[in-house]
Design a protein around this motif. Structure first.
Motif, PDB file in Angstrom:
ATOM      1  N   THR A 181       0.853  -1.178   0.000  1.00 14.61           N
ATOM      2  CA  THR A 181       0.000   0.000   0.000  1.00 14.61           C
ATOM      3  C   THR A 181       0.891   1.230   0.000  1.00 14.61           C
ATOM      4  N   ASP A 182       0.291   2.393  -0.154  1.00 15.80           N
ATOM      5  CA  ASP A 182       1.062   3.631  -0.074  1.00 15.80           C
ATOM      6  C   ASP A 182       1.631   3.758   1.336  1.00 15.80           C
ATOM      7  N   GLY A 183       2.938   3.754   1.451  1.00 10.95           N
ATOM      8  CA  GLY A 183       3.563   3.900   2.760  1.00 10.95           C
ATOM      9  C   GLY A 183       3.994   2.607   3.404  1.00 10.95           C
ATOM     10  N   GLY A 184       3.812   1.480   2.754  1.00  9.88           N
ATOM     11  CA  GLY A 184       4.231   0.226   3.370  1.00  9.88           C
ATOM     12  C   GLY A 184       4.147  -0.955   2.426  1.00  9.88           C
ATOM     13  N   ALA A 185       5.022  -1.929   2.639  1.00 11.53           N
ATOM     14  CA  ALA A 185       4.983  -3.190   1.879  1.00 11.53           C
ATOM     15  C   ALA A 185       5.532  -4.290   2.767  1.00 11.53           C
ATOM     16  N   TRP A 186       4.968  -5.484   2.603  1.00 18.40           N
ATOM     17  CA  TRP A 186       5.344  -6.627   3.414  1.00 18.40           C
ATOM     18  C   TRP A 186       5.439  -7.863   2.532  1.00 18.40           C
ATOM     19  N   SER A 187       6.330  -8.752   2.904  1.00 22.42           N
ATOM     20  CA  SER A 187       6.445 -10.054   2.261  1.00 22.42           C
ATOM     21  C   SER A 187       5.992 -11.110   3.248  1.00 22.42           C
ATOM     22  N   VAL A 188       5.111 -11.994   2.801  1.00 24.83           N
ATOM     23  CA  VAL A 188       4.614 -13.088   3.634  1.00 24.83           C
ATOM     24  C   VAL A 188       4.980 -14.394   2.947  1.00 24.83           C
ATOM     25  N   ARG A 189       5.600 -15.292   3.690  1.00 26.98           N
ATOM     26  CA  ARG A 189       5.967 -16.597   3.145  1.00 26.98           C
ATOM     27  C   ARG A 189       5.334 -17.684   3.989  1.00 26.98           C
ATOM     28  N   THR A 190       4.724 -18.649   3.313  1.00 27.51           N
ATOM     29  CA  THR A 190       4.088 -19.750   4.022  1.00 27.51           C
ATOM     30  C   THR A 190       4.663 -21.077   3.560  1.00 27.51           C
ATOM     31  N   GLY A 191       4.497 -22.062   4.391  1.00 23.53           N
ATOM     32  CA  GLY A 191       4.870 -23.431   4.100  1.00 23.53           C
ATOM     33  C   GLY A 191       4.201 -24.305   5.142  1.00 23.53           C
ATOM     34  N   PRO A 192       4.400 -25.597   5.124  1.00 24.00           N
ATOM     35  CA  PRO A 192       3.803 -26.462   6.147  1.00 24.00           C
ATOM     36  C   PRO A 192       4.197 -26.013   7.559  1.00 24.00           C
ATOM     37  N   GLY A 193       3.201 -25.583   8.331  1.00 25.62           N
ATOM     38  CA  GLY A 193       3.446 -25.130   9.695  1.00 25.62           C
ATOM     39  C   GLY A 193       4.214 -23.829   9.803  1.00 25.62           C
ATOM     40  N   LEU A 194       4.285 -23.050   8.744  1.00 21.56           N
ATOM     41  CA  LEU A 194       5.149 -21.876   8.722  1.00 21.56           C
ATOM     42  C   LEU A 194       4.445 -20.675   8.119  1.00 21.56           C
ATOM     43  N   LEU A 195       4.618 -19.520   8.758  1.00 17.87           N
ATOM     44  CA  LEU A 195       4.206 -18.249   8.167  1.00 17.87           C
ATOM     45  C   LEU A 195       5.153 -17.183   8.703  1.00 17.87           C
ATOM     46  N   ARG A 196       5.853 -16.504   7.802  1.00 17.46           N
ATOM     47  CA  ARG A 196       6.830 -15.489   8.178  1.00 17.46           C
ATOM     48  C   ARG A 196       6.509 -14.186   7.457  1.00 17.46           C
ATOM     49  N   VAL A 197       6.637 -13.093   8.176  1.00 20.96           N
ATOM     50  CA  VAL A 197       6.382 -11.766   7.633  1.00 20.96           C
ATOM     51  C   VAL A 197       7.653 -10.936   7.743  1.00 20.96           C
ATOM     52  N   THR A 198       8.056 -10.297   6.654  1.00 17.41           N
ATOM     53  CA  THR A 198       9.188  -9.381   6.661  1.00 17.41           C
ATOM     54  C   THR A 198       8.780  -8.087   5.971  1.00 17.41           C
ATOM     55  N   ASP A 199       9.455  -7.024   6.330  1.00 18.24           N
ATOM     56  CA  ASP A 199       9.180  -5.736   5.694  1.00 18.24           C
ATOM     57  C   ASP A 199       9.718  -5.725   4.271  1.00 18.24           C
ATOM     58  N   GLY A 200       8.986  -5.061   3.387  1.00 16.75           N
ATOM     59  CA  GLY A 200       9.402  -4.931   2.004  1.00 16.75           C
ATOM     60  C   GLY A 200       8.735  -5.951   1.107  1.00 16.75           C
ATOM     61  N   ALA A 201       8.573  -5.594  -0.145  1.00 13.53           N
ATOM     62  CA  ALA A 201       7.948  -6.484  -1.116  1.00 13.53           C
ATOM     63  C   ALA A 201       8.864  -7.665  -1.427  1.00 13.53           C
ATOM     64  N   ALA A 202       8.263  -8.805  -1.711  1.00  7.85           N
ATOM     65  CA  ALA A 202       9.034  -9.989  -2.092  1.00  7.85           C
ATOM     66  C   ALA A 202       9.628  -9.802  -3.479  1.00  7.85           C
ATOM     67  N   ASP A 203      10.797 -10.401  -3.711  1.00  4.67           N
ATOM     68  CA  ASP A 203      11.421 -10.313  -5.033  1.00  4.67           C
ATOM     69  C   ASP A 203      10.555 -10.971  -6.105  1.00  4.67           C
ATOM     70  N   ALA A 204       9.967 -12.103  -5.754  1.00  5.64           N
ATOM     71  CA  ALA A 204       9.076 -12.809  -6.679  1.00  5.64           C
ATOM     72  C   ALA A 204       7.922 -13.380  -5.867  1.00  5.64           C
TER      73      ALA A 204
END
Length: 253
Positions: A181-204
């Motif tokens: 969104t305007d003013g922020g971006a986050w990358s979320v990654r999931t997998g079996p039993g896993l969810l991680r959030v980091t600041d910034g848009a994901a590369d892909a």
């Protein structure tokens, strides 16, 4: 955002919530199935009182809520609890100790932020319930609310209460999401039993979710009416978006 800014937003959204809730306490709240506006009002009062005690006593009260709250008139409870909450905030510094379910946030400042975000979402609920226009959310509060939802609710809940999410994430092939969104971006990654959030848009990213701050906050919290045009764009396969949406719903119930 500074604590003073959160408190200013809390003041504004409480005033709007109270004014809107008085229009029609019997109206159904579409974003909270089974609740009337009066039920919503009573709930917010209970929440404020609970957090007041969590600060005052240094631990969240259990069991909750007390039986005698059920009979209290919703608007009276809301006003009483809000006054007590503000008094408790005023009596402490943001870094002072307070009990909370969120292990990294055992401070009064955590609850100042949380109550500002709690109030803006329930203010929107009340507006949807009575059919009033949904007032804009300040951009800084909306961006912070998206950050809080993704990190404090979803990421933390998956790590802390893994069993509640095991079925949702069990068959995940490892999706990557960008939330922007305007003013922020986050990358979320999931997998079996896993969810991680980091600041910034994901590369892909497999899925990109984007929109204006208020619209994106409402969309993530499920505060939209059916058929409403929100301005949020979801770019990616539905089967990839489904587990993230289910994790959000589970974490915020």
């Amino acid at each position: 955002m500074e604590p003073s800014r959160f408190l200013g937003c809390l003041t504004d959204d409480f005033a709007r919530l109270r004014a809107v809730a008085s229009i029609d306490p019997t109206a159904a709240v579409p974003s909270c199935p089974g609740w009337s506006v009066a039920d919503l009002t009573h709930h917010v009062g209970e929440v404020y009182l609970h957090k007041t005690l969590a600060i005052r006593e240094g631990a969240e009260p259990e069991p909750w809520p007390p039986a005698d709250l059920a009979a209290e008139e919703p608007m009276a409870l809301l006003d009483r609890a809000y006054a007590g909450l503000l008094a408790e905030f005023a009596a402490h510094e943001p870094q002072d100790r307070a009990g909370s379910w969120y292990a990294p946030g055992q401070t009064v400042g955590f609850w100042i932020r949380r109550m500002a975000q709690e109030t803006v979402i329930h203010r929107i609920d009340a507006e949807l319930g009575v059919g009033a226009p949904v007032a804009p959310v300040p951009d800084d509060l909306a961006v912070d609310g998206i950050d809080e939802l993704l990190k404090v609710f979803v990421e933390y809940s998956v790590a802390e209460w893994a069993s509640a999410f095991s079925e949702i994430l069990a068959d995940s092939p490892g999706w990557t999401y960008t939330v922007r969104t305007d003013g922020g971006a986050w990358s979320v990654r999931t997998g079996p039993g896993l969810l991680r959030v980091t600041d910034g848009a994901a590369d892909a990213a497999d899925v990109t979710v984007s929109g204006p701050p208020t619209a994106l906050l409402r969309w993530l919290w499920g505060r939209e009416l059916a058929g409403e045009t929100s301005g949020v764009t979801v770019d990616g396969p539905p089967e990839a978006m489904a587990p993230l949406r289910r994790c959000i719903v589970t974490a915020t119930q």
